[in-house]
Motif scaffolding. Structure first.
Motif, PDB file in Angstrom:
ATOM      1  N   TYR A 119       0.999  -1.161  -0.015  1.00 39.87           N
ATOM      2  CA  TYR A 119       0.075  -0.037  -0.032  1.00 39.87           C
ATOM      3  C   TYR A 119       0.737   1.260  -0.045  1.00 39.87           C
ATOM      4  O   TYR A 119       2.017   1.376   0.675  1.00 39.87           O
ATOM      5  N   ALA A 136      -4.065  -1.485   7.298  1.00 36.42           N
ATOM      6  CA  ALA A 136      -4.165  -0.403   6.174  1.00 36.42           C
ATOM      7  C   ALA A 136      -4.851   0.849   6.459  1.00 36.42           C
ATOM      8  O   ALA A 136      -4.501   1.967   6.339  1.00 36.42           O
ATOM      9  N   ASP A 168      -3.608   4.449   6.957  1.00 36.40           N
ATOM     10  CA  ASP A 168      -4.301   5.710   6.068  1.00 36.40           C
ATOM     11  C   ASP A 168      -4.677   6.886   6.881  1.00 36.40           C
ATOM     12  O   ASP A 168      -4.275   8.274   6.637  1.00 36.40           O
TER      13      ASP A 168
END
Length: 278
Positions: A195, A229, A233
Motif C-alpha cells: 500500500y 491499512a 491511512d
C-alpha cells in the motif's frame, strides 16, 4: 457501559512535549483513545537537542507494566525509546505474554544521524521485539540499520518493507518516505500486499516528534479496531496535518501540531453550520 479504547506507550520522555510519551499521549487523546504510558528513559531535551538521559531501572519498568496490565489492559501498545538490552527483553517478555497488538517505532537513529543504540540492543530489536510487532514503522535510516542494506529509492524502500516482514518476522512494515525527495510517500507491506500513502511535502523545520506521533496514531486506531491499512491511512492524514500546520514553538527543530486535525474538523463544523444557516 461502552468499552473505552485504550492504548499504552512504552517510551522515553520529552520535557518540551514534542516527542516521546508526551507526544504519544497527545496523539492518543486526539485520536479518541484513552492514553497510558510506561516511562523507560527520562530525557533532558528540547527543540535544539538532547542534553542528558537517565534510563529507568528495569525492575521499575516491569512494575509499571504490571500496574497497567493488571488493572487497565490496553487494546494496543506502541514502543519508542528502548535503550538497553535489559529494557527490550523486559518489554518483549510482557508483550509476548499478553499477545496485545504492538506498534514498534524503532528509535535507533537521532536526527543528527548518530546511533542511539549499542550493537547488542540493535540485535535484540531485530530478534526479540520485531517478530512481536503487528507493525513496525522505521524511517529510511532505521530501516537501513534493521536490514543491513542502504536504501536510496522508493523501490528499495519497498523491498526493505518486504524484508522486514518476510525475513525478520514483523507482522507488517511501514517504511516512511520523509527522507526521500518528492512527495512524502510511505510504503506499507501487509498481508502479502503493498500500500502506498503519499502527501505533498511541507518545507518546514518543525518536524520534531513525527515518528512518535505517526506510530502513536496507528496504535490508537488499532485500539479502536481498525485494520492495519485503514489505521495507517488515517494516521498518515493525521501526521500530514500536524506537519503542515506548525506551531512555531522552540528555537530549533520544533514540534508538530498535535491538534491540527481537530482544528480542521472544527473549521469544517463551523462551515457546515454557516452553510445550513444554523
Amino acid at each position: 457501559m461502552k468499552e473505552v479504547p485504550m492504548a499504552l506507550s512504552i517510551a522515553g520522555t520529552d520535557p518540551t512535549g514534542g516527542a516521546g510519551i508526551h507526544a504519544d499521549l497527545k496523539t492518543f487523546q486526539e485520536c479518541d483513545t484513552y492514553g497510558m504510558a510506561v516511562v523507560t528513559s527520562v530525557v533532558s531535551q528540547n527543540t535544539e537537542g538532547v542534553r542528558d538521559v537517565w534510563h529507568v531501572p528495569v525492575e521499575l519498568i516491569k512494575s509499571q507494566l504490571n500496574a497497567v496490565f493488571e488493572d487497565t489492559r490496553p487494546q494496543a501498545v506502541k514502543t519508542g525509546m528502548l535503550a538497553t538490552p535489559e529494557i527490550i527483553n523486559s518489554v518483549a517478555d510482557r508483550i509476548e505474554a499478553e499477545k496485545v497488538p504492538l506498534v514498534v517505532d524503532p528509535v535507533m537513529v537521532a536526527t543528527s544521524g548518530d546511533s542511539l543504540m549499542e550493537e547488542e540492543t540493535e540485535k535484540l530489536m531485530r530478534t526479540r521485539l520485531l517478530p512481536l510487532a503487528t507493525i513496525i514503522t522505521p524511517n529510511k535510516d532505521e530501516a537501513e540499520k534493521l536490514i543491513g542494506q542502504s536504501i536510496s529509492s522508493l523501490t528499495e524502500a519497498k523491498e526493505a518493507a518486504r524484508h522486514l516482514v518476510e525475513e525478520l518476522g514483523a507482522g507488517s512494515a511501514l517504511v516512511k518516505g520523509g527522507h526521500f525527495s518528492g512527495d512524502a510517500t510511505d510504503i506499507l507491506y501487509a498481508g502479502n500486499e503493498f500500500y502506498y500513502f503519499s502527501a505533498p511535502r511541507t518545507e518546514t523545520n518543525h518536524t520534531h516528534g513525527t515518528g512518535c506521533t505517526l506510530s502513536a496514531a496507528i496504535a490508537a486506531k488499532l485500539a479502536r479496531g481498525y485494520n492495519i491499512a485503514d489505521a495507517v491511512d488515517e494516521s498518515k492524514q493525521f501526521i500530514t496535518e500536524a506537519i503542515s500546520q506548525p506551531l512555531g514553538i522552540g528555537k530549533g527543530n520544533g514540534p508538530v501540531n498535535h491538534f491540527a486535525s481537530r482544528l480542521t474538523r472544527d473549521e469544517l463544523f463551523v462551515e457546515r453550520r454557516m452553510y445550513h444557516g444554523k
